[in-house]
Motif scaffolding. Sequence first.
Motif, PDB file in Angstrom:
ATOM      1  N   PHE A 148     -26.065  67.373 106.685  1.00 37.66           N
ATOM      2  CA  PHE A 148     -27.944  67.240 106.941  1.00 37.66           C
ATOM      3  C   PHE A 148     -27.851  65.782 106.141  1.00 37.66           C
ATOM      4  O   PHE A 148     -28.817  65.098 105.701  1.00 37.66           O
ATOM      5  CB  PHE A 148     -28.087  68.508 106.472  1.00 37.66           C
ATOM      6  CG  PHE A 148     -29.582  68.216 106.830  1.00 37.66           C
ATOM      7  CD1 PHE A 148     -30.345  67.959 107.641  1.00 37.66           C
ATOM      8  CD2 PHE A 148     -30.691  68.998 105.338  1.00 37.66           C
ATOM      9  CE1 PHE A 148     -31.620  68.289 107.931  1.00 37.66           C
ATOM     10  CE2 PHE A 148     -31.757  68.088 105.302  1.00 37.66           C
ATOM     11  CZ  PHE A 148     -32.818  68.579 106.539  1.00 37.66           C
ATOM     12  N   GLY A 149     -27.128  66.187 104.695  1.00 33.48           N
ATOM     13  CA  GLY A 149     -27.791  65.286 103.715  1.00 33.48           C
ATOM     14  C   GLY A 149     -27.312  63.826 104.004  1.00 33.48           C
ATOM     15  O   GLY A 149     -27.913  62.015 104.394  1.00 33.48           O
ATOM     16  N   GLN A 150     -26.335  63.426 104.936  1.00 33.26           N
ATOM     17  CA  GLN A 150     -25.753  62.049 105.733  1.00 33.26           C
ATOM     18  C   GLN A 150     -27.039  61.495 106.574  1.00 33.26           C
ATOM     19  O   GLN A 150     -27.242  60.655 106.567  1.00 33.26           O
ATOM     20  CB  GLN A 150     -24.429  62.513 106.101  1.00 33.26           C
ATOM     21  CG  GLN A 150     -23.175  62.243 105.118  1.00 33.26           C
ATOM     22  CD  GLN A 150     -22.260  62.661 105.081  1.00 33.26           C
ATOM     23  OE1 GLN A 150     -22.134  63.370 106.693  1.00 33.26           O
ATOM     24  NE2 GLN A 150     -21.258  62.037 104.400  1.00 33.26           N
ATOM     25  N   ASN A 177     -26.883  67.857  99.867  1.00 37.62           N
ATOM     26  CA  ASN A 177     -26.304  68.138  98.234  1.00 37.62           C
ATOM     27  C   ASN A 177     -26.519  67.704  97.670  1.00 37.62           C
ATOM     28  O   ASN A 177     -26.841  66.714  96.927  1.00 37.62           O
ATOM     29  CB  ASN A 177     -24.743  68.346  99.203  1.00 37.62           C
ATOM     30  CG  ASN A 177     -23.324  68.688  97.687  1.00 37.62           C
ATOM     31  OD1 ASN A 177     -23.654  67.995  96.851  1.00 37.62           O
ATOM     32  ND2 ASN A 177     -22.655  68.971  98.618  1.00 37.62           N
ATOM     33  N   PRO A 178     -26.577  68.405  95.790  1.00 38.14           N
ATOM     34  CA  PRO A 178     -26.915  67.479  94.873  1.00 38.14           C
ATOM     35  C   PRO A 178     -25.843  66.700  93.889  1.00 38.14           C
ATOM     36  O   PRO A 178     -26.848  65.854  93.665  1.00 38.14           O
ATOM     37  CB  PRO A 178     -26.818  68.856  93.843  1.00 38.14           C
ATOM     38  CG  PRO A 178     -26.610  70.177  94.660  1.00 38.14           C
ATOM     39  CD  PRO A 178     -26.049  69.743  95.774  1.00 38.14           C
ATOM     40  N   THR A 179     -24.863  66.437  94.849  1.00 35.11           N
ATOM     41  CA  THR A 179     -23.795  65.674  94.762  1.00 35.11           C
ATOM     42  C   THR A 179     -24.220  64.053  96.057  1.00 35.11           C
ATOM     43  O   THR A 179     -24.473  63.324  95.427  1.00 35.11           O
ATOM     44  CB  THR A 179     -22.103  65.487  94.965  1.00 35.11           C
ATOM     45  OG1 THR A 179     -22.772  65.651  96.574  1.00 35.11           O
ATOM     46  CG2 THR A 179     -21.769  66.645  94.066  1.00 35.11           C
ATOM     47  N   LEU A 180     -25.340  64.633  96.583  1.00 35.17           N
ATOM     48  CA  LEU A 180     -25.742  63.326  97.057  1.00 35.17           C
ATOM     49  C   LEU A 180     -26.841  62.764  97.123  1.00 35.17           C
ATOM     50  O   LEU A 180     -27.402  61.260  97.247  1.00 35.17           O
ATOM     51  CB  LEU A 180     -25.886  63.919  98.097  1.00 35.17           C
ATOM     52  CG  LEU A 180     -24.853  63.517  99.991  1.00 35.17           C
ATOM     53  CD1 LEU A 180     -24.696  63.801 100.734  1.00 35.17           C
ATOM     54  CD2 LEU A 180     -23.843  62.180  99.912  1.00 35.17           C
ATOM     55  N   ILE A 181     -27.487  63.658  95.912  1.00 33.36           N
ATOM     56  CA  ILE A 181     -29.259  63.092  95.659  1.00 33.36           C
ATOM     57  C   ILE A 181     -29.230  62.327  94.627  1.00 33.36           C
ATOM     58  O   ILE A 181     -30.509  61.353  95.009  1.00 33.36           O
ATOM     59  CB  ILE A 181     -29.820  64.269  94.772  1.00 33.36           C
ATOM     60  CG1 ILE A 181     -29.957  65.716  95.813  1.00 33.36           C
ATOM     61  CG2 ILE A 181     -31.191  64.256  94.051  1.00 33.36           C
ATOM     62  CD1 ILE A 181     -30.864  66.769  95.210  1.00 33.36           C
ATOM     63  N   ASN A 182     -28.627  61.711  93.508  1.00 31.91           N
ATOM     64  CA  ASN A 182     -28.659  60.548  92.809  1.00 31.91           C
ATOM     65  C   ASN A 182     -28.834  59.703  93.238  1.00 31.91           C
ATOM     66  O   ASN A 182     -28.937  58.643  93.388  1.00 31.91           O
ATOM     67  CB  ASN A 182     -27.574  61.047  91.718  1.00 31.91           C
ATOM     68  CG  ASN A 182     -27.968  62.026  90.797  1.00 31.91           C
ATOM     69  OD1 ASN A 182     -29.122  62.355  90.390  1.00 31.91           O
ATOM     70  ND2 ASN A 182     -26.734  62.444  89.863  1.00 31.91           N
ATOM     71  N   GLY A 183     -27.703  59.593  94.793  1.00 27.80           N
ATOM     72  CA  GLY A 183     -27.133  58.362  95.423  1.00 27.80           C
ATOM     73  C   GLY A 183     -28.691  57.909  96.106  1.00 27.80           C
ATOM     74  O   GLY A 183     -29.014  56.433  96.115  1.00 27.80           O
ATOM     75  N   LEU A 184     -29.166  58.881  96.659  1.00 30.69           N
ATOM     76  CA  LEU A 184     -30.648  59.024  97.826  1.00 30.69           C
ATOM     77  C   LEU A 184     -31.455  58.541  96.486  1.00 30.69           C
ATOM     78  O   LEU A 184     -32.082  57.052  96.576  1.00 30.69           O
ATOM     79  CB  LEU A 184     -30.722  60.181  98.274  1.00 30.69           C
ATOM     80  CG  LEU A 184     -32.518  60.358  98.802  1.00 30.69           C
ATOM     81  CD1 LEU A 184     -32.178  58.392  99.897  1.00 30.69           C
ATOM     82  CD2 LEU A 184     -32.812  61.481  99.463  1.00 30.69           C
TER      83      LEU A 184
END
Length: 247
Positions: A148-150, A177-184
């Motif tokens: 979903f994040g992707q 996913n929290p690991t993707l939030i900073n990248g977004l």
Amino acid sequence: MSNIIEAHGVSKSYGGVKANTDISLTVKKGGITGLIGPNGSGKTTMFNSIVGYHPIDEGSIKFEGQEISKMLVPEIARLGLLRTFQQTRIYSQMNCVENMLISMPHRKMSLMDAFRRNTKADTDKAEHLLEFVGLYEKRYLQAGSLSFGQQKLLEFAMALMNEPTVLLLDEPTAGINPTLINGLIDRLKRANTEFGITLFIIEHNMRVIMNMADHIYCLAHGQMLAEGTPAEIQDDQRVIDAYLGAH
């Protein structure tokens, strides 16, 4: 900075339910503006009014000084005003590159005609933007197979494909996913600084919006509760009582 969006006295009702009442706000050109508030406070209705998804009952909405409140979605999109959604709107059976190409302005044609009109430059642009959002390695995978994040990153890239002047993002980090939030967050900031895209963001993650936005508006019960810098909003007792106390 000058105002690129100006809404004055906007009201919208659905039957007997007043979703927005006499809302006024401005979005600075080149900046990042936040819109927060409890569920049901009228945030998404305000976004839908700005991009033309429904006519407003009262008030005025201007984009770069032009009245747009009576315009339809395609007309507003052609001006450079686009939005994303809480639930992604992608083509799950197409791969990422195909999603990018079909998101181009001629997407209202048949799929076959739309693809015929795409050029190598369009494909190169699509791949470059997929690399920008971190999906280059997955560019030929079916979009429905992405997390979903992707998928949210893909939808963001699809919006960038249309070179918007202003991009309205409805809860971009929700369900990610929290690991993707900073990248977004990093990519949103880069879209603002490198591409010059003005961002207007609905967000429930207070850490995200407080660290991104230059100016924040808070709605409650369909009305404007408060506005100010992130620091001012965090210290506003009305906002704390109505919203931040629960976060």
